[in-house]
Enzyme design. Sequence first.
Site, PDB file in Angstrom:
ATOM      1  N   HIS A 128      46.824  46.943  35.868  1.00  0.00           N
ATOM      2  CA  HIS A 128      47.228  47.824  36.957  1.00  0.00           C
ATOM      3  C   HIS A 128      46.333  49.055  37.009  1.00  0.00           C
ATOM      4  O   HIS A 128      45.602  49.358  36.064  1.00  0.00           O
ATOM      5  CB  HIS A 128      48.701  48.231  36.838  1.00  0.00           C
ATOM      6  CG  HIS A 128      49.013  49.148  35.697  1.00  0.00           C
ATOM      7  ND1 HIS A 128      50.025  50.082  35.760  1.00  0.00           N
ATOM      8  CD2 HIS A 128      48.465  49.293  34.458  1.00  0.00           C
ATOM      9  CE1 HIS A 128      50.091  50.742  34.609  1.00  0.00           C
ATOM     10  NE2 HIS A 128      49.160  50.280  33.810  1.00  0.00           N
ATOM     11  N   HIS A 172      55.166  51.496  42.566  1.00  0.00           N
ATOM     12  CA  HIS A 172      54.053  51.090  41.711  1.00  0.00           C
ATOM     13  C   HIS A 172      54.067  49.575  41.546  1.00  0.00           C
ATOM     14  O   HIS A 172      55.119  48.942  41.599  1.00  0.00           O
ATOM     15  CB  HIS A 172      54.141  51.757  40.334  1.00  0.00           C
ATOM     16  CG  HIS A 172      52.912  51.514  39.498  1.00  0.00           C
ATOM     17  ND1 HIS A 172      51.667  51.946  39.884  1.00  0.00           N
ATOM     18  CD2 HIS A 172      52.729  50.858  38.323  1.00  0.00           C
ATOM     19  CE1 HIS A 172      50.773  51.580  38.968  1.00  0.00           C
ATOM     20  NE2 HIS A 172      51.392  50.911  38.026  1.00  0.00           N
ATOM     21  N   CYS A 200      47.206  51.526  43.027  1.00  0.00           N
ATOM     22  CA  CYS A 200      47.891  50.342  42.486  1.00  0.00           C
ATOM     23  C   CYS A 200      47.979  49.186  43.477  1.00  0.00           C
ATOM     24  O   CYS A 200      47.604  48.054  43.169  1.00  0.00           O
ATOM     25  CB  CYS A 200      49.279  50.728  41.971  1.00  0.00           C
ATOM     26  SG  CYS A 200      50.439  51.280  43.250  1.00  0.00           S
TER      27      CYS A 200
END
Length: 390
Positions: free
Chosen positions: A362, A350, A302
């Site tokens: 993402h 994240h 990420c």
Amino acid sequence: MASHRKSRTPGTRVAGIRTPALATAALTSVALLSQTADAAPGDDRPSLEEVEKKVGDLYRQAESATEKYNAAKEKTTKQRKRVDTLLDDVAQRTQKLNEARAELGSYAAAQYRTGAGMPDTATFLLAETPQDVFDQRQVLDRMTGRQKAAVDDYVTQQTETMKKRQEATESLRTLTETQGDLKTAKATVQKKLADARELLSKLTAEEKARLAAIEKRKQEEAARKAEELARQQAAQEQAREEAAQQSGGTSESSGSGSTGSADTPPTDSSYAAKAEKALAFARAQIGKPYVWGATGPGSYDCSGLTQAAWKAAGVSLPRTTYDQVNAGTTVPVSQAQPGDLVFFYDDVTHVGIYIGNGMMIHAPKPGTYVREESIYYDGDSAIHSIVRPA
């Protein structure tokens, strides 16, 4: 990192790559399921609800360990470069020390050949430390200017060489510690992922299908919330435009020159231009696999994706989510603009890049691919903050 949600129905394709629908749904589902029919009375197998929660926790832990791995890897790389630089410096200084020693030795040999007894300069060669040299100051009074210069050079080279050797030793010790941290983080990630795979391997086809159905409903709810945010942002933009018209001014679109508000920084045209480049890069990565610790070009995690996207726009972001969250200005979710970074969970493990209308791009987690998805894929509470990169 935390569990993630699948935004597509089973069997769909993302950029020409078929996503493992049932496996992805099973891995990313975190909702509480009905207890009925999860386990037969007296069965020692965990319920579907327990498996789902455990898998979600394992993936959250794995992504947290991934960010620690990323930080340790970055630190190890920098420390290794420092060690290499210091060792090169030590080698160069040792060479200079040997040259100074040779020159001093030539004077000692000359004194010995002329029968001057114990050569004055020889006493310096026998000294083991710079302090030993300075303790013999009276000898300096009997030396010529060239001899004194040779001694000064020798003492300087000896002092600096010892200093650099000590720095190199300490840096090597630090490098060993960071390598240990890197190894520990890597082992933690691998263990969490293995545990999650083991749990999922015990699910029946019927259980996987049930998880997929629940996941689909969650994604529908996430999409609805994204649309609601888009309407809210559109209403805010319209209100700004009307206010500007009433005051006799003009208002550019929020993506390319919004004046912002008292609580948020303005989104000027320069930011919008950079954000456009970052988003163009991110869109080009859609369909590439998530691989923990990866920074491209074939795969990403990420924070590796967001770092690479903004690098394409000429902005240098830190490597980890922990540092990226501090690399800009925090703005309310309602005022998020394309290019802003969306961070998730209390431990900030994240991140995605906002594209507008409540959606982001993402890299979710192992077993999935870079994709577009609602920022509400894991519920409202999962959103930690929105950051506009500096």
